[in-house]
Motif scaffolding. Structure first.
Motif, PDB file in Angstrom:
ATOM      1  N   ALA A 697       0.828  -1.200   0.000  1.00 22.15           N
ATOM      2  CA  ALA A 697       0.000   0.000   0.000  1.00 22.15           C
ATOM      3  C   ALA A 697       0.857   1.242   0.000  1.00 22.15           C
ATOM      4  O   ALA A 697       1.955   1.269   0.533  1.00 22.15           O
ATOM      5  CB  ALA A 697      -0.913   0.005   1.215  1.00 22.15           C
ATOM      6  N   LEU A 698       0.315   2.283  -0.625  1.00 26.29           N
ATOM      7  CA  LEU A 698       0.966   3.579  -0.624  1.00 26.29           C
ATOM      8  C   LEU A 698       0.271   4.480   0.368  1.00 26.29           C
ATOM      9  O   LEU A 698      -0.878   4.250   0.733  1.00 26.29           O
ATOM     10  CB  LEU A 698       0.891   4.194  -2.032  1.00 26.29           C
ATOM     11  CG  LEU A 698       1.628   3.420  -3.133  1.00 26.29           C
ATOM     12  CD1 LEU A 698       1.367   4.088  -4.478  1.00 26.29           C
ATOM     13  CD2 LEU A 698       3.115   3.356  -2.847  1.00 26.29           C
ATOM     14  N   GLY A 730      -6.743  -0.255  10.040  1.00 27.62           N
ATOM     15  CA  GLY A 730      -5.901  -0.523   8.877  1.00 27.62           C
ATOM     16  C   GLY A 730      -6.631  -0.422   7.565  1.00 27.62           C
ATOM     17  O   GLY A 730      -6.001  -0.312   6.506  1.00 27.62           O
ATOM     18  N   LEU A 731      -7.959  -0.495   7.573  1.00 22.89           N
ATOM     19  CA  LEU A 731      -8.724  -0.369   6.342  1.00 22.89           C
ATOM     20  C   LEU A 731      -8.750   1.058   5.817  1.00 22.89           C
ATOM     21  O   LEU A 731      -9.055   1.282   4.645  1.00 22.89           O
ATOM     22  CB  LEU A 731     -10.175  -0.826   6.580  1.00 22.89           C
ATOM     23  CG  LEU A 731     -10.426  -2.334   6.657  1.00 22.89           C
ATOM     24  CD1 LEU A 731     -11.885  -2.600   6.967  1.00 22.89           C
ATOM     25  CD2 LEU A 731     -10.042  -3.000   5.340  1.00 22.89           C
ATOM     26  N   LEU A 732      -8.471   2.040   6.667  1.00 24.34           N
ATOM     27  CA  LEU A 732      -8.567   3.433   6.244  1.00 24.34           C
ATOM     28  C   LEU A 732      -7.471   3.761   5.223  1.00 24.34           C
ATOM     29  O   LEU A 732      -6.284   3.541   5.502  1.00 24.34           O
ATOM     30  CB  LEU A 732      -8.439   4.378   7.440  1.00 24.34           C
ATOM     31  CG  LEU A 732      -9.724   4.709   8.202  1.00 24.34           C
ATOM     32  CD1 LEU A 732     -10.291   3.480   8.881  1.00 24.34           C
ATOM     33  CD2 LEU A 732      -9.461   5.809   9.218  1.00 24.34           C
ATOM     34  N   GLY A 737      -0.302   1.710   4.496  1.00 22.92           N
ATOM     35  CA  GLY A 737       1.152   1.701   4.401  1.00 22.92           C
ATOM     36  C   GLY A 737       1.866   2.307   5.595  1.00 22.92           C
ATOM     37  O   GLY A 737       3.087   2.392   5.596  1.00 22.92           O
ATOM     38  N   ARG A 738       1.129   2.707   6.603  1.00 22.49           N
ATOM     39  CA  ARG A 738       1.754   3.322   7.780  1.00 22.49           C
ATOM     40  C   ARG A 738       1.790   2.327   8.945  1.00 22.49           C
ATOM     41  O   ARG A 738       0.901   1.482   9.095  1.00 22.49           O
ATOM     42  CB  ARG A 738       0.968   4.570   8.223  1.00 22.49           C
ATOM     43  CG  ARG A 738       0.794   5.626   7.162  1.00 22.49           C
ATOM     44  CD  ARG A 738       2.111   6.324   6.857  1.00 22.49           C
ATOM     45  NE  ARG A 738       2.574   7.128   7.976  1.00 22.49           N
ATOM     46  CZ  ARG A 738       2.201   8.391   8.196  1.00 22.49           C
ATOM     47  NH1 ARG A 738       1.345   8.988   7.382  1.00 22.49           N
ATOM     48  NH2 ARG A 738       2.695   9.064   9.216  1.00 22.49           N
ATOM     49  N   ARG A 926       0.631  -7.549   7.062  1.00 20.71           N
ATOM     50  CA  ARG A 926      -0.538  -7.281   6.203  1.00 20.71           C
ATOM     51  C   ARG A 926      -0.120  -7.194   4.734  1.00 20.71           C
ATOM     52  O   ARG A 926      -0.808  -7.705   3.843  1.00 20.71           O
ATOM     53  CB  ARG A 926      -1.206  -5.970   6.603  1.00 20.71           C
ATOM     54  CG  ARG A 926      -1.944  -5.988   7.902  1.00 20.71           C
ATOM     55  CD  ARG A 926      -2.860  -4.768   7.982  1.00 20.71           C
ATOM     56  NE  ARG A 926      -3.319  -4.537   9.336  1.00 20.71           N
ATOM     57  CZ  ARG A 926      -2.799  -3.634  10.150  1.00 20.71           C
ATOM     58  NH1 ARG A 926      -1.818  -2.863   9.743  1.00 20.71           N
ATOM     59  NH2 ARG A 926      -3.279  -3.475  11.370  1.00 20.71           N
ATOM     60  N   ALA A 927       1.004  -6.516   4.499  1.00 24.43           N
ATOM     61  CA  ALA A 927       1.432  -6.301   3.116  1.00 24.43           C
ATOM     62  C   ALA A 927       1.773  -7.609   2.411  1.00 24.43           C
ATOM     63  O   ALA A 927       1.733  -7.683   1.185  1.00 24.43           O
ATOM     64  CB  ALA A 927       2.640  -5.368   3.085  1.00 24.43           C
ATOM     65  N   GLY A 928       2.060  -8.655   3.174  1.00 23.95           N
ATOM     66  CA  GLY A 928       2.491  -9.900   2.556  1.00 23.95           C
ATOM     67  C   GLY A 928       1.452 -10.986   2.507  1.00 23.95           C
ATOM     68  O   GLY A 928       1.787 -12.135   2.199  1.00 23.95           O
ATOM     69  N   VAL A 929       0.198 -10.672   2.804  1.00 26.66           N
ATOM     70  CA  VAL A 929      -0.800 -11.745   2.876  1.00 26.66           C
ATOM     71  C   VAL A 929      -1.332 -12.169   1.519  1.00 26.66           C
ATOM     72  O   VAL A 929      -2.037 -13.173   1.406  1.00 26.66           O
ATOM     73  CB  VAL A 929      -1.994 -11.341   3.777  1.00 26.66           C
ATOM     74  CG1 VAL A 929      -1.545 -11.121   5.187  1.00 26.66           C
ATOM     75  CG2 VAL A 929      -2.707 -10.115   3.221  1.00 26.66           C
TER      76      VAL A 929
END
Length: 948
Positions: A697-698, A730-732, A737-738, A926-929
């Motif tokens: 995510a960016l 985290g959905l926001l 990405g933060r 999360r980024a790797g799921v």
């Protein structure tokens, strides 16, 4: 056979007919409780009062000799006194005394004089009562003298004369022990334990109760053993140990049931403890169920009325004003029929408070000049009634007159009658400078704040709020005393709300942040998990609780109050002095929140505090040495979106809903709606282009004003308002990405950030504690896999995860991973728990740790039934564990998929071993799921709490 001081645990506003003291003397009047089919009415009084009365009248109808007639009249007097007819009881006891003299029995005379003396002392004639007890002691010898000493000791204690009371009770124990009078020795020990409690000596109180229980056990006095457990609950309650109090009440209840003894007072007491623990829904169920157990007009009508009032108070605290009105009205009618003016006035006050809390109804909406529907009072009528309650409570000398004055002021203000409102507020505000209880002073400052707000004096308003919350800080240490927790915290919430509105109107973002933090510091300190760790302060607090309860009882009965009032003020002064000597961080409010110092601690982090003011969300964005105020969305809209988001995540996590592409698109849309609902106008434009959730995510839109630079990749700390903790943050898109974490307050983040890892342990290489609780089914499957990756880990599973072993393992651990069902209470953190093999592991148990685990991962924390434990509850656990040394927690906001959790947890631990913080490790996990919807929903259900 009855209790000795067995029922003192009721709220300050619940004390009318001194239930404890009316009941307590029965045990002294009835001889041994053989609990077989006895015919002596004195032996029947305690457990079968109606039968005792009937038997006594039957004896008198047979023209008995003077001695037997004296016993019958004495039994009748005790029953009448128990049911509130003190005048008739006194006449019966004087007749019993005359007949005892006619029988020329000095023992009989001494016994009746002692009963008469206690009765007179408890009901407004202390000098005459003590004179009668002195006369009884002059006539008695041996064991009889010990029994009189016991009664006189109780009477002196009731008057607040603790040193002479202890002298009498010590003598009573010695005399009764010498006479081998086991039962009465045990009763004397029980009485002495409660005097020790009144002096704050809880250790001695518990020791005497243990000795009394052992003696009762040798005499087969099962009922008195049950009473003893009830007394143990009293000691725990006054000591602030609420779980222990509830446990003892449960044991007393079990024993009462085995003996077939009906004890409505047990429900009243349990209701009081639950209210003090901040559990109004549980308290209401307890009281309402007990009310329903009365068949028709059976049972003790006085107790049914008291239970109705307890139910009404609990319903109001549980935000059920309509139910509170109904129960209070029923109680008021019963108290009126019983000629109990003190109780009736308090029930009326509660009824009016509930009606005002319910807001305008059909009658209130009637146009001016038109009649309201039949039987429905208009707002003007309600104000008139409130003023009548003020007059009634004032005439009764009740301390709750302030509440009535505050209510009348609010009603007058709602009607636009500012002069009347100012008059009522001014009258209530007088208490802020008087030598009265802390709660009364809080009420006084609240009245002054309301008065200043109505007059538009912002500076005076903020000064009143500051002073009121300072007094509340001290009062919160006494929670578990007679004053209700709900009452105190409600006033604190109103003071904070008034200050926040004023700060918002000032346009000063730093001022709003300071006041938001001020209230959060108070709110998250209630109720305390255990009393302050200061033996002398603990003793003073315990004694203060007892003195306050006794003072309220005395006022309700129009008994002498001078000595008790003096004792209350002395103890409050002692507590205040000790509190002021304590470190600031030990107090609920602590030292003043220093915004500049806090901003300096943030570094490259950004803290976003969301404040709910009258339903509008306001964002305080802190970072780069500044605090900026932005307008967010509406609380109600945000709450609806949060519930929908959690519902959707729960469905997707278990493979229900749209296909893969549709599910990911839905997650993206939910995140955008959450952003808009929570942040509102603060959200600038659409999310930046980037891959769909949940892949890499960016950064999303910035929480910055026009012309400001895009934020860097520093961590984000979110401080949500009450009721919005269970957000899947985290959905926001704004947080995409933060590395972000959620905390109850900026203070909590500072405390967690300052927490050092365990000494001589390097977190990346530390071996964790791995725990798997019972009843998880396929859940917790990651524990064996993690055990293989951590060969030196401490692993507790398959029956080994008992509370004691878990506590030993957690103590000082660098990292703990627990897969267990959890029940978490943000409203009462003390009752948060994790289910272990031998039962719940509560926060109270965790308080016994020398040091809580530095990091904690909770992987399977739904309730185990149908209701999930959301982040609101986890924050309750976090706010309790952080002061004990926990810097960070990972937990889910919805029940998660057990199979999907295994891979997620393994990845999380790999990132932790690489040196990442919990927030960064969760972000990278999360980024790797990948793009699987089940894995994605599971990943986005977890959040990081704390600062590490």
């Amino acid at each position: 056979m009855t209790r000795l001081n067995i029922h003192p645990m009721v709220a300050a506003t619940d004390q009318g007919d001194d239930r404890r003291d009316q009941a307590s003397d029965q045990v002294l009047d009835q001889g041994d409780d053989r609990r077989d089919q006895v015919s002596d009415p004195l032996e029947m009084v305690g457990v079968r009062p109606a039968e005792a009365m009937a038997r006594a009248r039957e004896i008198l109808a047979g023209d008995p000799p003077p001695g037997e007639a004296s016993q019958a009249h004495q039994a009748i007097g005790i029953v009448l006194r128990e049911f509130g007819d003190v005048d008739a009881a006194t006449r019966e006891l004087r007749t019993a005394l005359r007949l005892a003299r006619a029988a020329r029995s000095t023992d009989r005379q001494a016994d009746v004089l002692a009963t008469l003396g206690v009765t007179l002392t408890y009901h407004g004639q202390p000098e005459r009562g003590l004179a009668a007890l002195d006369s009884a002691l002059a006539l008695a010898a041996g064991s009889a003298a010990g029994r009189v000493l016991l009664r006189r000791g109780i009477a002196l204690s009731r008057l607040g004369r603790h040193p002479p009371a202890l002298d009498d009770l010590r003598r009573a124990v010695r005399v009764l022990r010498s006479a081998d009078d086991t039962i009465w020795e045990a009763r004397a020990l029980t009485a002495r334990s409660l005097v020790h409690l009144a002096c704050g000596a809880t250790g001695r109180a518990n020791l005497d109760l243990s000795r009394a229980e052992s003696l009762f056990a040798t005499t087969s006095q099962e009922l008195e053993v049950a009473f003893n457990w009830h007394n143990r609950a009293l000691v725990a309650f006054r000591s602030g140990d609420l779980p222990r109090a509830l446990s003892c009440l449960d044991e007393a209840d079990r024993r009462y049931r085995l003996l077939g003894v009906s004890t409505p007072d047990l429900s009243i007491d349990r209701c009081a403890v639950l209210l003090s623990a901040g559990l109004p829904d549980d308290a209401f169920r307890e009281a309402d169920t007990a009310v329903g157990s009365f068949d028709g007009n059976g049972g003790q009508a006085t107790k049914k009325a008291e239970l109705l009032l307890s139910a009404a108070r609990a319903a109001l605290a549980a935000a059920q004003p309509q139910v509170a009105m109904e129960r209070a009205e029923a109680a008021r009618q019963m108290f009126g029929a019983q000629d109990r003016a003190w109780w009736q006035a308090h029930a009326w006050l509660l009824q009016l408070q509930a009606r005002f809390a319910a807001g305008p109804g059909p009658a209130d909406a009637s146009p001016a000049g038109q009649l309201a529907p039949a039987g429905q009072p208009t707002p003007a009528d309600q104000l008139d009634q409130a003023e009548q309650v003020v007059a009634s409570l004032d005439a009764l000398g009740a301390t709750d007159v302030q509440q009535a004055q505050l209510l009348a002021g609010r009603m007058a203000l709602a009607l636009g009658r500012r002069q009347d409102a100012d008059r009522h507020f001014a009258a209530a505000a007088q208490a802020r400078h008087r030598r009265v209880s802390a709660l009364a002073r809080v009420q006084g400052w609240l009245a002054e704040a309301l008065r200043a707000d109505a007059a538009g004096h912002r500076r005076r308003l903020l000064g009143a709020c500051r002073s009121g919350l300072a007094v509340l800080d001290e009062h919160l240490l006494t929670l578990g005393a007679s004053e209700l927790r709900a009452q105190a915290t409600a006033q604190g919430a109103e003071l904070a709300a008034l200050a926040q509105r004023a700060a918002l109107a000032s346009g000063r973002a730093r001022l709003l942040l300071s006041w938001s933090e001020r209230w959060r510091a108070v709110a998250h300190a209630v109720p305390p998990a255990r009393p302050v760790d200061d033996a002398e302060l603990q003793a003073d607090l315990t004694a203060l609780r007892d003195a306050t309860s006794r003072l309220d009882q005395a006022r309700a009965n129009a008994d002498p109050t001078v000595l008790l009032h003096r004792e209350q003020l002395r103890l409050e002064a002692a507590v205040r002095t000790r509190v002021l000597r304590a470190r600031g961080d030990d107090l609920p409010g602590g030292r003043q929140f220093d915004v500049a110092e806090f901003l300096g601690q943030l570094g490259d982090a950004q803290l976003i505090q969301i404040v709910d003011i009258d339903g509008d969300l306001h964002l305080l964005v802190c970072g780069s040495g500044r605090v900026r105020h932005l307008t967010g969305g509406r609380f109600d809209d945000a709450a609806r979106e949060v519930e929908y988001a959690r519902f959707s995540l729960r469905r997707l996590a278990h493979g229900r809903g749209a296909g893969q592409a549709g599910a990911l698109a839905m997650l993206h849309a939910i995140g955008e709606r959450l952003d808009a609902a929570l942040l509102g106008p603060a959200l600038l434009g659409p999310a930046l282009p980037g891959p769909a959730l949940p892949g890499p995510a960016l950064p999303g839109p910035a929480l910055l004003g026009p012309g400001r630079r895009q934020p860097d990749d520093g961590p984000v700390i979110i401080v949500p308002p009450g009721g919005l903790h269970a957000v899947p943050w985290g959905l926001l898109p704004s947080l995409r990405g933060r590395a972000f974490s959620v905390v109850p307050s900026a203070r909590a983040w500072l405390r967690a950030r300052a927490t050092e890892p365990p000494p001589a342990v390097s977190p990346p290489s530390a071996e964790p504690v791995l725990i798997r609780g019972p009843g998880l089914g396929a859940g917790g499957g990651e524990v064996p896999a993690l055990a293989a990756e951590y060969p030196d880990a401490t692993v507790l599973t398959a029956g080994a995860a008992t509370a004691r072993r878990v506590l030993d393992a957690l103590d000082g651990a660098s990292l703990a991973h627990i897969a267990a069902h959890g029940t978490f209470r943000a409203d009462s953190p003390l009752f948060s728990s994790l289910r272990m093999d031998d039962g719940p592991l509560t926060v109270h148990d965790l308080e016994g740790l020398r040091r809580a685990p530095y990091r904690l991962v909770l992987s399977s924390c739904d309730s185990g039934v149908v209701a999930p434990a959301g982040a609101n509850e986890f924050l309750g656990l976090a706010s309790t564990l952080v002061p004990l040394g926990t810097a960070g927690i990972v937990a889910s906001v919805v029940p998660v998929n057990d199979q999907a959790t295994v891979g997620l947890m393994l990845a999380l631990h790999r990132n932790l071993r690489g040196g990442a913080t919990l927030a960064a490790a969760l972000r990278d996990t999360r980024a790797g799921v990948g793009s699987d919807p089940v894995q994605a929903a599971t990943a986005w259900s977890f959040i990081a709490l704390g600062a590490s």
